[in-house]
Each structure stands twice: as C-alpha cells, then as structure tokens.
Design a protein around this motif. Structure first.
Motif, short mmCIF file in Angstrom:
data_model
loop_
_atom_site.label_atom_id
_atom_site.label_comp_id
_atom_site.label_asym_id
_atom_site.label_seq_id
_atom_site.Cartn_x
_atom_site.Cartn_y
_atom_site.Cartn_z
N LEU A 1 -10.08 7.28 10.31
CA LEU A 1 -9.00 6.30 10.43
C LEU A 1 -7.87 6.84 11.28
CD1 LEU A 1 -8.88 5.09 6.75
CD2 LEU A 1 -9.42 3.70 8.73
N ILE A 2 -7.56 8.10 11.06
CA ILE A 2 -6.42 8.66 11.80
C ILE A 2 -6.72 8.71 13.29
CG2 ILE A 2 -5.07 10.76 12.12
CD1 ILE A 2 -5.51 11.25 9.08
N ALA B 1 -4.68 8.44 -2.99
CA ALA B 1 -3.43 8.15 -2.29
C ALA B 1 -3.58 8.42 -0.80
CB ALA B 1 -2.32 9.03 -2.86
N PHE B 2 -4.31 9.44 -0.48
CA PHE B 2 -4.51 9.80 0.92
C PHE B 2 -5.23 8.67 1.66
CE2 PHE B 2 -5.52 12.46 4.48
CZ PHE B 2 -4.50 13.40 4.46
N MET C 1 1.40 7.28 10.45
CA MET C 1 0.84 5.94 10.39
C MET C 1 1.95 4.89 10.46
SD MET C 1 -2.39 5.87 10.21
CE MET C 1 -3.06 7.35 10.88
N ALA D 1 -1.28 1.87 5.29
CA ALA D 1 -0.02 1.94 6.01
C ALA D 1 -0.20 1.67 7.48
CB ALA D 1 0.59 3.33 5.80
N GLY D 2 -1.23 2.21 8.08
CA GLY D 2 -1.33 2.11 9.53
C GLY D 2 -2.30 1.06 10.00
N ALA E 1 0.28 3.91 -2.90
CA ALA E 1 -0.04 5.30 -2.58
C ALA E 1 0.91 6.24 -3.30
CB ALA E 1 0.04 5.52 -1.07
N ALA E 2 2.18 5.89 -3.28
CA ALA E 2 3.14 6.73 -3.99
C ALA E 2 2.78 6.80 -5.47
CB ALA E 2 4.55 6.15 -3.80
N SER F 1 0.83 -1.21 0.00
CA SER F 1 0.00 0.00 0.00
C SER F 1 0.86 1.25 0.00
CB SER F 1 -0.98 -0.02 1.17
OG SER F 1 -0.28 -0.05 2.37
N LEU F 2 2.07 1.18 0.57
CA LEU F 2 2.97 2.34 0.47
C LEU F 2 3.29 2.62 -0.99
CD1 LEU F 2 5.56 1.52 3.28
CD2 LEU F 2 4.08 3.49 3.23
N VAL F 3 3.64 1.56 -1.71
CA VAL F 3 4.01 1.75 -3.11
C VAL F 3 2.81 2.27 -3.90
CG1 VAL F 3 4.79 0.62 -5.20
CG2 VAL F 3 5.74 -0.04 -3.00
N GLU G 1 -5.45 5.58 0.72
CA GLU G 1 -4.61 4.40 0.75
C GLU G 1 -3.58 4.51 1.88
OE1 GLU G 1 -4.87 1.69 -1.45
OE2 GLU G 1 -3.47 0.83 -0.02
N ALA G 2 -3.05 5.71 2.04
CA ALA G 2 -2.07 5.91 3.11
C ALA G 2 -2.71 5.67 4.47
CB ALA G 2 -1.52 7.33 3.04
N ALA G 3 -3.89 6.24 4.66
CA ALA G 3 -4.52 6.13 5.97
C ALA G 3 -4.91 4.68 6.26
CB ALA G 3 -5.76 7.02 6.02
N TYR H 1 1.71 9.58 6.31
CA TYR H 1 2.51 8.37 6.30
C TYR H 1 3.43 8.27 7.49
CZ TYR H 1 1.68 5.63 2.23
OH TYR H 1 1.14 4.79 1.37
#
Lengths: 349, 515, 97, 491
Positions: A244-245, A63-64, C66, A71-72, A51-52, A47-49, A66-68, C63
C-alpha cells in the motif's frame, strides 16, 4: 469508581471510551450526510480514530494496516470513485430507511444478546487467549524463529489464508480491469511534449513547492515501504502494508505530475503483470515446497537442516508476493478510476 | 461406502500426486487464474483453463478414490498440525460437492468458448477466463476446507469473482451491472454476517478448525455466544444460498449474466453455499441441541416451504426464460433447505441428492437457453417457438433436463423428490410432503409452458434470420449439454453414485458408525 | 504527565471533530481533517511512550506520510475536480477559465 | 438362443424400442418406416402370445431389470391380469397400426415420423405397465406412457391441440405426481416395499383409517382411470388424430389407468381388505355417479368423438366400480370389461375415423343416410355399439353380467341399478347413430361419393368380428383369469 479512577486499566478505559464515542459520532455523521465529498473526508477521519483506538487496544498490527489503508489510499480511491459519480448521494426511499433500521437493530440486538456470555475483555482464561492463541505465543519462537507472532501466524501458520486473501485482492483488481479497464497506456508523444512545455511554463507558479517536496517525499515513502516490508518480522508491518505504501507513492506522483507521467513510469501492462505475478510468487513458494517433498507452504523444506531458516526465507518470499500484488492492484484501481470518463455528471441530478 | 469399490487406479499413480491431490485440487485453478491473465489472448487463455480444469477434475477423482478407501482425507497446509495450521478435511459430504463443482467447471468451460467469443470483448476474454478460474477456485476452496476462517477467505474469492463475472453481461444488457451491484451489496452483508459468526465462534472456542470447534463446543456447551454465532452464520450463508426472503439478488443476477456464467453459477454457486450451511449447522455446531433444532424446525422449515411454493408461483408468471429458471432455482433450494431443516439423516441425504441432481439439470437448462440465445437471440418464453424442429438435438436435451426439473420418473430429478417425500413422511411432516407435491405440480406448468412453446408452436417468420432451416448449434457447446441430459437419464437408472455419496455424507454428519 | 498530554490531545481531537461536523464551509472541513490527522500522529507518538511500545511510532510515521498524500488528493479534488491531470497543467487551465 | 418367459419379458420392452429406433432410422422412406412399425407389431404380438401361453401353464416369469437405490427396483412379474392387458394392447396395437397407415396417409398428416415414433414408445410403456412387478415400476411406466402420448395428443399442433394437450398433460401429471406418487412413497415407507403381493401388500399391516387415505390417494391419483372429477383430460384429448384416440382411449392410456386400479385393489390392498374399508364403498359411489353422469353428458354431445369420449369415461368407471366393490366376481367382471370394452370401443373410434377420412364429417347429426354408401363401416359400428350396450352374443355382455352378479350384497345392490340405467343410456346415445345412418335420408346429395381408404375400413371390421368371437371364447378367458381373484394369482 472513586479513587481507583487513575489506575492504568481505568485510564485506558477512558481513552477507549472517548475513541468509541468519536467513532459513533463520525459513523452517524456519515450516515446522515448527503455530501459525498464530506463523507470521504469523514471516513478518512473514521479510520484515523479507529487506528488510534487499535493502538490503545494494543493491536498494533491492525492499527498499522488501518493506517496504511484508511488514511491514504482509501481516501484517494474514494475520490477517484466520486469522479465517476455525482457530488451528492441520491435520496433514498423512506421505506428503505425503515427496513435498514430494522435490520440494523436486529443485528445489534443479537450482538447484545451474545454479550452476556462473552468473556470479559482481556480475560487471560478466555478461550481465545488460553487455547490456540497461547499455543501460538509459545510455539512461534521455536517453530519459526520470527519475533513478531502476528507475522508468523499470518505468513506461516495461517499462510494459506493469506494466500487466499492475496488472491481476493487480485480478484478485485481483475474486476476493475474487466469492468472499468485500465484506460490504456499513457497518451504519449504529443501530450508528453505538451506536459513538458507546460511544466516549463509553470515553474514560476506556486505549485513549485509542492512539486519539489513531493519529489523529495516519494523516495522517502518508498524507502519507508521497504522498511515496513523487511521489518515485518520484528515489528508491525509486512507485505500488505508495504504494498500500500509503495502504491501510495506512485499515486502521489500521479497526483502531482499527472496520470500520463505516472503511466509512463509504471505502465498499466506492467501493473497488470504485477498483480498476477505477486500471487504466482506466493503460490510458487508453495509449489517449490511441494516439489521439495513437503506440503504446500511448508517452508521447512527450504532449508531442512535449519527449519527456522527455511521459515524465515519462506516468509520473506511470500511477503514479497503479497507486496507485488497489493501494490499492483492498488494502482490498477487508481488507474481504472481516474482514467475513466464519468458516465454521469452533477448536471444529471 | 464399501472399501472393495476403491478403484485401484490410486496404486498406479505416483504416491506424491495422491498425497498432494487435496492441495493441488485448489491450488492449480488458483494459480491458473493469474497465468490466464498474463496470457492475455482469449483462445489461449481458454485452452489453458480447459487443461487446468481437466487436471482439477482428475484431482477430484483421485481424492474420491482416497475417500472411498479411507473414509476421509486430511491435508495440513505448511505441515502445521490442525489447531495451529489450516487443514483440508475431505469426507463424503464435501466430496460430493467437489466432484460436482469440478465436473461442472469442465463442462461449463467447454460449453463457454463460443458464447464467450461472442459476448465478451476480445481484450477482456483472457481476464474473463482468469475470473472464471478464480470463481471455480473459490467454490472448490469453500467446499474442501476444514477451517472455518478459510471458508470465509474462499467464499470471498468466489463472491468477488462472481460479481465480476455477472457484471460482464453488461455488454449485452446494461441491467447486468445493477444486478451485479445488487448482489455485491447483499453478498457483502452476507459475508459480514458470516465473519461475525466466525468471530463469535472463535470467541467461544478459541479455535478455527471446524473439527476442533465441535470438540470444544462439546466441552464448552451451549451459550448465548454460540447461539448468536449460529444465527449469524446461518443468515450469512443464507444470503449466499438465496434462502427464501434473502433471494432477491438471484433472479436478475442469473438473468443478465453472460450465458456461460449463468450456467456455471446456477449449477454450483448456491450449492456450495448450501453445503457450507449444512456443514456448519449440522457438522460444526452440535446437532440436536435444543436451540439449533428449534432454529431449523421453526425458522428454516417455514422459509423453505415458502420458497418452494411462492417462488414456483413467481416462476409461472415470468416471461424472461432465465428469470423463470432462476425463480425455479430458488424454489428448488427450498427443497434442499427443507431436507436440511428436517435434521434427520434421511432428510439431509435426500437434500444432498436433490442438490446433485438439480445441479445437473439446471446446468443443462441454462446451457440449452444459452445455445438458443447464441443462435437466435432467445430470451423470452415465446422466442422458443419452433425450436423443437430447428435445433432438434439441443431442444431434446433441454426437454429432458426440463422433465428432470419436474421430477418425472426416468429422469434423475425424480429421486431427489422421492427421497425428500420419504424423509418427510418418516418424520411425520405430512405438510412438508404436501408442499413438495404442490411445488412439483407447479413445476409441471412452468416447464410445460416452455416445452409446449418449443415443440408445438410454429417458428415465427422472422426478419432476416429464418428459423425454417435446421440451425447447427455450436458443437463445442452442444456436447456438454447432451452429456448433462444423458447424465439426467443415467442417474435415474443408476443413482447409486450420488445416492451412495449422499448417504455417506449424511452418515458423516450424524456419525452413525464408520462410513 | 504523559497521560495528561494524551488526554489533552484527545480533547483537541474532539474539538477538531466538532469543526469537522459543523462545517459550515467545505473548506473548514478540509482543514479540520488535516488538523485531525496531525493530532492523531501526535497522539500516537505520545501514546507510544505511555505504553512503552515504540512500534506505535512506526504507525505515526506512516500516518504522517499517508496523510500528506490524502490531503493533496483532497485539495486537488476540491480545487479542480479531477485527479488525473498534472498539477502544472491544471494551473494553466485554472487561469484560462 | 431359445425363447424363455424371462427373455419374453425383456422383449416386451426391447421389441417396441428397437422398433422405435427403426422408425427413426427409416424416417425418409415412408413405406419402409411403416413396415418397421408393422413388423414390430407382429413380433410383439408373437412374443406376447408365447408369454400368455406360458402364464396359462402356470409360469410367473419374473425379471429384475434394475436394482435401484433406496430398496426400489424396476421389476417385472407377469401374472394373468398383466398378461391379459399385454395381449389386448399388443393385438389392438397391431390392428391400430394398420389403421393408422390408412388414416394418416388418407388425411395427408404432417410429422408422420414423430407420430409413429411416439406410438411405438407408447406401446413399450404400456407393456411396461402390464408387466410391472411392483407399484413403483408401474408408476414409472405410467408416467412414461403419459409423456410418450403427449406428442400424439397434440399432433395437429394448432392452438386447439395445444390447449387439449395442456389439459391432458397437466391433469395426468398433476394427479400422478401430486397424489399417485405420494401414495406409492407412503406404501414404501409403511411396508418397506411396493411389490404386488397375493392377498394384498397392505392388508393387515396398516390401520383402516390410514388405508382409506391411501386408497383415496390412489384412486384419484390414477388419473388415467378418469373417475370424476379427474375425467376432464379425456374429452380434451380428443383433439388428437383418430387412430390416437382409438388407441389411447380405447386401449392403452385409459386401460392402463383402470388396469392400475385393478392391480392396486387386488395386489396392494387385497380384495378382502378392500371390502372392509368404508372409503372403498364411498369411492364405489363416486364411480357409480361417474357412470351415470358421463352417460348423460354423452347423450348431449353431437360431436361423435366427444360422445365416444364421455361414453369411455362412463365405461371406465364400470371397472373402477368393480375394483371398489371388490367381491371376486365384481373384480373379475371389471377385468373382463377391460378386454371387452376395448374391442368394442376401438371399433367405434376407428369407424368414426373412417367416416371422417371419407367425408370429413364429425357430427352425429351429419351422418344421416351414410349407411348405404358405407355399409361395412356402419355395420361394424352397429356391432360395436351393441357390444358396448352389452347384448349377447357380443363380448360386452359378459362383464356386465359378472359385475351385476358381483354386486348382489345388500349394500352393493344399488349399483346394479346404476349399471342398468347406464346400459339404457348407452342404447340412447349409441344406437341412434347407425340407425340414422342406415334409415335416415341424406341431407345433401353429392355427385361423387368418395370411398374410405381400404385400410381404414378393414380394421374396424376385424375388431367388430373380434367382439363376436370373444363372446364365445369366454370360457378359456375366465379360466385364465380366475386364479387372480380366487387364489391371488401370484404363486
């Protein structure tokens, strides 16, 4: 090819291609690995890739998200799920491999078959860019007064879909409540005393840095969540990511100080209520619109004199609903996974 | 449909209610879900769910009145005009499904209380009813919407709540969990295929509104993207419909779910997915294009025939009653798919009629089994012994629904088969008519086996529970069952409602003038 | 120049990916994931300058936050195979056993 | 409200269904329950008599019960053929009800309420078949008849009864749904209606090849007519109590089958059209083979009821044969045979039941010498047998004569041979029974000889007397039926 290589389009194409190759590599590795722990980490990388990559494709909002998600919280939840199962995946029957391979190949073939007639990437005359998409770009400003077109589409033009998606999330949370349970409220009295003494004793331990840093981080994360929530009209973000955050911050608290402490701070009953409440807030806005004489989710009715103000108001409340449900459901899943004793252990395999 | 039929009750109602009925039909059960979750007491949540489901059904009736009057109803969410916003478009085709789903929702809820109190842990009951209401919402939402992506969203609501509801059978039988998981995996693949198809359609047309997609396709014509979209959508929905080779999830899911869930899903879930398939294949994609005709005739029709014959044979060999009925459901879905694959007005009308009747009769059969299971723990065919005497009313209602499944005259099930055969003969598909007949004859055997065991074999001398005395079925559960049995007879005598709707629906798809 | 920085970052991401896939120890992978996350954050920041959209910095910030949580979860799981007990108590348990 | 023929049509269904409700309501008081049955029978017979009189004067009452979807309707039209079947069924049903009371009580049978309930529903269905105005209505009541008689066949509830019932239901439902229904649907698709029409609905509107396919579907789809190879349900249904066998296999079910066959050939295909179809000729051959084969099998059976069952199969094929030969005379003979065979065969069945009730004897070989102690029963049996064989002055003589006269074309002459062979076989398998009973020596002498209940003796004697009466009443019956085969019967 020659000489034109460094023109912007081609340069970005290189970046896209590299990310794509990374995704394929990680994907194949995930399929081939048997160690679930490694798979969890790899999927985090995936998911990092992606998102990038989404950023490089100029899909910042995606991307936002996906990051939320990727990644976490997804990593934490997958680890929680792993707690309930084994460390390694059970070997699958070879026949299944072949069946899966055939299906995947057929699907791929169908998609490849379709590519021939697909519009080329970024073609401004292609149907998605020229028709309704263009209409959204033109209309969003005058209609809603919201600068971020994506937010306007999600929360207003197609706000009903978002309402549905929020309900999907609630349904998922409901499933966890029904199948796994929430593990009950915090184990109070005795345990919390024990926790306190334990905390006192371990002051000297090397976890102290982590705990202090976390205590600092949690409010920052929450504030950042609030920023994402209310900045959603202008930049990427919105209720979903903010939820999510904020949930992540509580997950962090639980990781450091224990699930009981987290449950004392945010009790399961509250979380259960929150999951329902978010959808009710969202739907409530719609119902109010109904009562004010408009159609469901017709935010203009909130301020008939200045329809765009009505829109902004409606979008804000609706996003709060999304935030509440998303954050609550994430915690439901986290509580459900972590406070359950595993049915099977490594020894069973 | 004749405008003079339009009921004048619309004029008594506040205009506001009539105008908003389309939104309320879905939003009410949707919001009732979280409220039921908050209520957190089983009976309270049930009462609440009943009230809402009745109101939902009332909304469906109001909408029906409007459809009768105007032919179709459009509702724009957020007051955004169609290509920009999401609309609900109700015509005769989805009205049939809406009436069915809303009606079965009410009946299933009435039926469900005794079994839920027994089968679901007290702390989970409220959440269970919440999940049930969300499932109802999802099914209604799929049926009512005029927006392709909105179909996906509500399909997800119904799917996820269905996985949950099926898994709730785990307290009775742990196999419910694997059944649910199996369905989850396949259902997710199906949903993914569906959404890929929608994505491709958007790529080709730049819009998500169904009517607008059709209009754009008319301008744009047929190309590879559209064809791939067609294939993805049909397969994705095929998984949800339990189309023949993709049906493996269904028997276990129906067999191990809580009784009320089995009854509700058997009569609605696959029907709604089938509706979506009809809507997309004939309503959104241009009917009569060479590709779609070939797909329907060469891929769908053989699958349908295979389902009808193979799954009927499989039903013959089942000992578990609910699995028997589940296999028969797959076979009956074959009938409907066959009608669709004919691609003619008569065929589609017949398959919609069969859909309606099959929902009534399969719902009744599952409810009957649920009552038997609740009273005597009946699961296997042989457990039915002597029930004809111990539970005469429930058994008689069950028998009527069973006869309707065979398609005996004097029961509603007859009409579906009658018109399917007529449609097949009109198209010259004598082999399809033959397959229908073979499958019906097989149905005689598997239904006959149940009825014979029920009526002719003496009750076993059981330990503890004596079957000698007449057992009282819970009244709350019995009433819906009897209603369904009566409906099965009534809709033979006067099939004008379902037949009229089915004809009007087929008319909508084939555009043969104003309905 | 900025583009070159981007390419370099991607190159180092690729190297991390190799370490991630090769292992050999699980710990190597944990480290690789963490490092990969850091590279991604950097990449996003640089890329934001490249395309002139500051929005991407928001994502990088997200990022960073997270990834912090995920790394803690992974490490806790890696060390103790549980997520629900407080780290402070875990310490004791780890010492006793 | 005065009686009109249209009301009479409605009453055909309403009377027995009301009776059924009465039976159900009075289930706790057996005497009242049986009174309700008998009352129903009397009322029904009176109604049918009035209807027959109306039809005789040329009325063709028509009643559309329900207009259904797809251009179909449940529609009643009474013409002479139907009137005859209705009269036959209602008269014999009344007699059989009397007999049932004696038999069921004599044998202390279980579940008597269910028995009488099914019985009254079955007669309602038979009345529906008789008065049907189109093939679709007929099909609906045909199926209703199958379903309502299924509980009667399996009445004993043991494994044997269940097995018999399973075969009964699966063959009858299988053929009707698998063959009869598509034939009806095809008729509807081809002509847009299924109405019975003078001169034939299909005549002239479809090609002979298609008509042949349809005819085959119809003939084998009407499983109740028990033409080989779909005859197997009939002997298997003999597990039922004797009144059921008597009623079903002499009157209602099998006669509904051959009645349908006749209706189909007269009103759907039309006799003239039938004669042009090669398939009809081949089906006549199948019928002839059924006649002879079933007679031969009957000869080999020792169980009396089984022997009668095969005899029925053979006799039913007479009617099918007549319908397939399709000359007016042969068809008239077939119609007559419906009546005449019914009276003879029900006599035989009721006698068999009476013997069983009194002595619990089921095998022919065990009946030696019984004649002396049961003179009435065996006397009736003798008369019944002779009527089946076709000796004057008994009713059975006429139809055989007509059938033979109808088959005098060169192409059909061979069937006369089949009829003669069959009659000889009738003699061989039926006559030995009364002869042995009267002249044979009883195997074992028992101290006390139980008498058969009176209610099981009177009905067969009545029907035996009926066979004699009918021989002399042939004139009016012929006059009544002739319009069907000469001017088409419908106005």
């Amino acid at each position: 090819m020659n000489g034109e290589f460094l023109t912007p389009i081609d340069a970005f194409t290189v970046i896209d291609l590299v990310f794509m190759m990374m995704l394929v590599t990680v994907g194949i590795a995930i399929v081939r690995l048997k160690d679930l722990f490694a798979i969890v980490m790899l999927s985090g990388v995936y998911s990092l890739v992606s998102a990038a990559w989404f950023v490089s494709l100029d899909a910042v909002d995606v991307a936002f998200t996906e990051a939320a998600v990727g990644a976490g919280i997804a990593t934490v939840l997958m680890l929680g799920a792993m707690l309930l199962t084994a460390r390694k995946a059970a070997p699958a029957k070879p026949a299944r491999h072949w069946a899966a391979l055939i299906i995947v190949c057929a699907t791929g073939a169908a998609l490849l078959y379709a590519t021939v007639d697909m519009p080329s990437f970024g073609d401004p005359l292609s149907a998605p860019n020229a028709y309704v998409g263009l209409e959204y770009l033109k209309q969003t400003g005058p209609d809603t007064g919201v600068p971020n077109v994506v937010s306007a589409i999600l929360a207003s033009y197609r706000g009903y879909d978002t309402f549905g998606e929020t309900t999907v999330i609630l349904t998922a949370g409901l499933g966890v409540i029904l199948i796994l349970g929430l593990g009950g409220p915090a184990r109070r009295k005795k345990k919390s005393v024990a926790a306190k003494t334990a905390a006192g004793k371990s002051l000297s331990s090397h976890h102290v840095v982590l705990r202090v840093v976390s205590k600092l981080m949690i409010p920052i994360i929450i504030v950042y969540g609030a920023y994402v929530q209310f900045h959603g009209d202008f930049g990427p973000g919105g209720g979903f990511q903010a939820g999510l955050i904020i949930a992540s911050s509580i997950v962090l608290y639980a990781l450091i100080f224990g699930i009981d402490a987290a449950k004392e701070a945010v009790p399961p009953s509250l979380v259960r209520l929150g999951a329902a409440l978010g959808v009710l807030i969202y739907g409530g806005v719609g119902v109010i619109n109904l009562l004010l004489g408009g159609n469901f989710l017709s935010y203009n009715t909130l301020n008939p004199a200045h329809p765009t103000h009505g829109q902004e108001l409606g979008i804000m409340f609706v996003e709060i609903g999304v935030l509440v449900t998303v954050a609550s459901v994430m915690l439901i899943i986290f509580y459900g996974f972590t406070s359950r004793q595993p049915d099977i252990s490594d020894k069973d395999w | 449909m004749n405008a003079s039929f339009a009921p004048d009750f619309l004029t008594w109602l506040p205009a506001w209610l009539v105008m908003q009925s389309a939104a309320l039909l879905v939003v009410m059960p949707l919001l009732s879900g979280p409220i039921a979750l908050v209520l957190s007491r089983g009976r309270l949540a049930w009462t609440w769910a009943i009230i809402i489901s009745l109101a939902t059904f009332a909304m469906a009736l109001i909408l029906y009145g409007q459809v009768l009057e105007h032919g179709s109803v459009e509702y724009a969410f957020g007051d955004w005009a169609p290509p920009l916003g999401i609309t609900y478009n109700i015509d005769a085709l989805n009205m049939l499904i809406l009436l069915l789903v809303a009606g079965m929702g009410v009946l299933s809820l009435f039926y469900g209380l005794p079994s839920v109190l027994r089968e679901i842990a007290p702390k989970d009951q409220a959440a269970f009813f919440a999940a049930f209401m969300l499932c109802l919402t999802g099914l209604l939402g799929v049926a009512i919407t005029g927006d392709a992506f909105n179909v996906f969203v509500f399909l997800e609501i119904s799917s996820i709540s269905t996985y949950v509801l099926i898994a709730m059978g785990g307290r009775q039988d742990r196999r419910a969990l694997t059944a649910s998981f199996h369905y989850l995996i396949l259902g997710t693949i199906g949903a993914t295929f569906f959404v890929i198809g929608i994505g491709l359609l958007y790529m080709a047309t730049g819009t998500l509104n169904m009517a607008d997609i059709t209009a754009q396709l008319r301008l744009h014509g047929d190309d590879r993207v559209v064809r791939a979209a067609f294939a993805f959508i049909v397969i994705g929905l095929g998984l949800k419909t339990a189309m023949f080779p993709l049906h493996t999830w269904l028997p276990n899911a129906y067999a191990y779910s809580p009784t009320v869930v089995g009854a509700f899903l058997a009569s609605t879930a696959t029907k709604v997915a089938f509706y979506a398939m009809v809507r997309f294949t004939l309503g959104v994609f241009l009917p009569g294009s060479p590709f779609s005709d070939a797909f329907l005739g060469l891929v769908l029709a053989p699958m349908a025939v295979a389902a009808m014959v193979i799954c009927s044979v499989q039903a013959l060999y089942q000992t578990d009653l609910r699995k028997l009925l589940a296999y028969s459901s797959v076979a009956q879905l074959g009938y409907m798919l066959l009608g669709l694959s004919m691609g003619t007005m008569a065929g589609v009308s017949a398959s919609l009629l069969h859909l309606f009747n099959h929902a009534l009769l399969k719902g009744g059969l599952f409810m009957g089994l649920g009552i038997f299971a609740l009273s005597f723990g009946v699961r296997q065919v042989q457990d039915l012994r002597g029930l004809g005497k111990t539970m005469p009313v429930a058994a008689a209602a069950f028998a009527i629904c069973g006869l309707s499944l065979i398609g005996v005259p004097l029961t509603a099930g007859f009409w579906g088969k009658y018109f399917l055969i007529t449609a097949a003969l009109e198209k010259g598909w004598w082999w399809a008519a033959t397959a229908i007949l073979i499958s019906s004859v097989l149905a005689i055997f598997y239904v006959g086996r149940m009825l014979e065991t029920m009526y002719l074999q003496p009750a076993p001398k059981t330990k503890g529970r004596s079957k000698k005395i007449t057992a009282k079925a819970p009244l709350l559960a019995l009433i819906p069952l009897v209603l369904l049995a009566v409906a099965n007879v009534w809709f033979f005598v006067d099939a004008s409602l379902p037949k009229g709707l089915a004809d009007a629906a087929a008319n909508v798809l084939f555009g043969g003038g104003a309905p | 120049m900025i583009f070159a920085a981007n390419l370099l970052l991607m190159a180092s991401m690729t190297l991390m990916l190799v370490r991630l896939l090769r292992g050999p120890e699980l710990y190597d992978r944990v480290l690789a994931v963490n490092s990969f996350g850091t590279k991604t954050v950097l990449f996003l920041c640089v890329f934001a300058f490249l395309i002139g959209r500051p929005d991407a910095v928001d994502i990088a910030l997200l990022y960073a936050l997270m990834n912090f949580i995920a790394t803690i979860a992974i490490l806790k799981f890696f060390r103790y195979r549980t997520l629900d007990v407080a780290l402070s108590r875990m310490q004791r348990r780890g010492e006793n056993s | 409200m005065s009686w009109t023929p249209e009301l009479g049509l409605l009453l055909l269904l309403a009377v027995p269904l009301t009776g059924a409700v009465g039976v159900l309501a009075l289930s706790r008081w057996p005497n009242l329950r049986e009174s309700a049955t008998l009352l129903t029978g009397v009322a029904l017979l009176a109604n049918v008599t009035l209807l027959v009189m109306a039809v005789d004067t040329g009325a063709r009452p028509t009643l559309t019960l329900i207009n259904m979807v797809g251009g179909l309707s449940l529609n009643f039209t009474l013409e002479p053929l139907g009137a005859v079947f209705a009269a036959l069924a209602s008269a014999l049903w009344l007699i059989n009800s009397l007999y049932s009371i004696g038999y069921m009580r004599g044998n202390h049978a279980q579940d008597q309420t269910r028995f009488y309930l099914s019985f009254t529903i079955a007669i309602a269905a038979a009345m529906g078949v008789a008065a049907s105005g189109n093939m679709f209505t007929l099909f609906v009541f045909y199926e209703a008849l199958t379903l309502s008689t299924y509980p009667l066949v399996t009445h004993n509830g043991d494994e044997k009864a269940r097995r018999g019932g399973r075969i009964y239901l699966s063959i009858l439902m299988g053929t009707s749904i698998g063959l009869f229904l598509p034939a009806v649907i095809a008729t509807q698709v081809l002509t847009g209606s299924t109405d019975f029409m003078a001169g034939g609905l299909l005549a002239g509107s479809i090609t002979p090849a298609l008509a042949s396919v349809l005819l085959i579907l119809y003939v084998f789809g009407i499983g109740k007519a028990a033409i080989m190879p779909v005859q197997n349900w009939l002997p298997n249904a003999m597990v039922a109590p004797t009144p059921v066998s008597a009623f079903l296999h002499a009157v209602a079910v099998v006669k509904a089958g051959v009645f349908t066959m006749l209706k189909m050939s007269v009103y759907i295909f039309g006799l003239d059209f039938m004669r042009t179809l090669p398939a009809a000729h081949w089906l006549a051959w199948v019928a002839a083979i059924s006649i002879v084969l079933a007679s031969l099998i009957a000869l080999s059976k020792d169980n009396l009821k089984e022997r009668l069952a095969y005899s029925t199969i053979s006799q039913l094929s007479y009617i099918t044969l007549g319908a397939m030969i399709a000359t007016p005379l042969a068809a008239l003979g077939a119609a007559l045979h419906i009546i005449m065979h019914a009276w003879g065969k029900i006599t035989l069945f009721m006698c068999a039941g009476a013997i069983y009730t009194a002595r619990h004897i089921t095998n022919v070989s065990g009946m030696k010498g019984l004649g002396k102690s049961m003179p009435w029963v065996f006397g009736a049996f003798l008369i019944g047998s002779l009527s089946i064989i076709g000796l004057p002055p008994l009713a059975g003589a006429w139809p055989k004569l007509m059938l033979m006269m109808g088959a005098t074309d060169p192409i059909n002459r061979i069937f006369i041979g089949a009829l003669i062979v069959s009659s000889l076989l009738n003699v061989a398998y039926l006559l030995p029974i009364p002869v042995r009973a009267f002249f044979g020596k009883p195997d074992v002498k028992k101290g006390k000889i139980p008498a058969a209940p009176r209610l099981t003796v009177i009905p067969p004697v009545l029907t035996a007397a009926g066979t004699i009466l009918l021989f002399f009443a042939i004139g009016p019956i012929l006059d009544f039926l002739r319009p069907v085969f000469e001017s088409g019967g419908m106005q």
